[in-house]
Design a protein around this motif. Structure first.
Motif, PDB file in Angstrom:
ATOM      1  N   ARG A  12       0.848  -1.200   0.000  1.00  0.00           N
ATOM      2  CA  ARG A  12       0.000   0.000   0.000  1.00  0.00           C
ATOM      3  C   ARG A  12       0.880   1.245   0.000  1.00  0.00           C
ATOM      4  NH1 ARG A  12      -2.106  -3.494   3.788  1.00  0.00           N
ATOM      5  NH2 ARG A  12      -4.199  -4.206   3.375  1.00  0.00           N
ATOM      6  N   PHE A  87      -1.698  -1.243  -4.073  1.00  0.00           N
ATOM      7  CA  PHE A  87      -2.674  -0.162  -3.999  1.00  0.00           C
ATOM      8  C   PHE A  87      -1.916   1.155  -3.890  1.00  0.00           C
ATOM      9  CE2 PHE A  87      -4.981  -3.817  -2.238  1.00  0.00           C
ATOM     10  CZ  PHE A  87      -6.087  -3.817  -3.077  1.00  0.00           C
ATOM     11  N   ASP A  89      -2.365   5.170  -3.725  1.00  0.00           N
ATOM     12  CA  ASP A  89      -3.285   6.278  -3.497  1.00  0.00           C
ATOM     13  C   ASP A  89      -2.501   7.581  -3.614  1.00  0.00           C
ATOM     14  OD1 ASP A  89      -5.313   7.995  -2.754  1.00  0.00           O
ATOM     15  OD2 ASP A  89      -5.341   7.371  -0.658  1.00  0.00           O
TER      16      ASP A  89
END
Length: 171
Positions: A12, A87, A89
């Motif tokens: 992440r 992921f 972001d």
């Protein structure tokens, strides 16, 4: 209910993760601490160098690095996690164009599952295989590419502009 297989590694990245770095350590010390299986400092310096941190940047305390350089330290750490799913972001905050292009290349070369959340149309155009629009508490698959979506947004702004003008006059 969603269940993750116990062997699946998820990587992440979000825009504030570099704040979790130990600012007292240098990138070299940080990576050597995180990956003790890499015994040779020169080998780790090569690894870190692939992410754009070279020379004194590798041995200076992380607190002395720019935000973009801190992001590179975190991206180096993340890549060496070797995740199955990634992921991202808003990964382009604090990154220069050259680094964004390198991130796009790395993302395209990643063999696992990837999801990107970004406002950076250039990056999206380089890496996206599907576009999903999140608005009004729904998620909808966009039928076209990111450039078509950008044109759609422009046309929505043009359509809404007269309404904004009317409201201002009515106030």
């Amino acid at each position: 209910m969603i269940r993750k297989h116990s062997h699946v590694k998820i990587g992440r990245y979000h825009q504030h993760l570099q704040e979790q770095l130990d600012l007292n350590l240098s990138p070299l010390e940080y990576m050597m601490k995180c990956y003790p299986e890499i015994k040779e400092k020169e080998e780790m310096r090569k690894i870190i160098g692939r992410y754009g941190l070279t020379g004194k940047q590798q041995v200076s305390p992380i607190r002395n690095l720019s935000d973009g350089q801190k992001c590179r330290v975190y991206l180096t750490w993340l890549a060496w996690q070797n995740p199955h799913m990634l992921f991202l972001d808003k990964p382009t905050n604090h990154l220069d164009i050259e680094t964004i292009n390198a991130l796009a290349d790395a993302t395209n070369g990643f063999k696992g599952v990837k999801m990107l959340v970004s406002h950076d149309f250039r990056l999206i155009q380089q890496v996206a295989q599907e576009i999903w629009v999140c608005e009004k508490q729904t998620i909808t698959k966009w039928p076209g590419n990111i450039l078509a979506y950008k044109e759609h947004l422009k046309s929505k702004l043009v359509d809404e502009k007269p309404q904004l003008t009317e409201r201002t006059h009515n106030v």
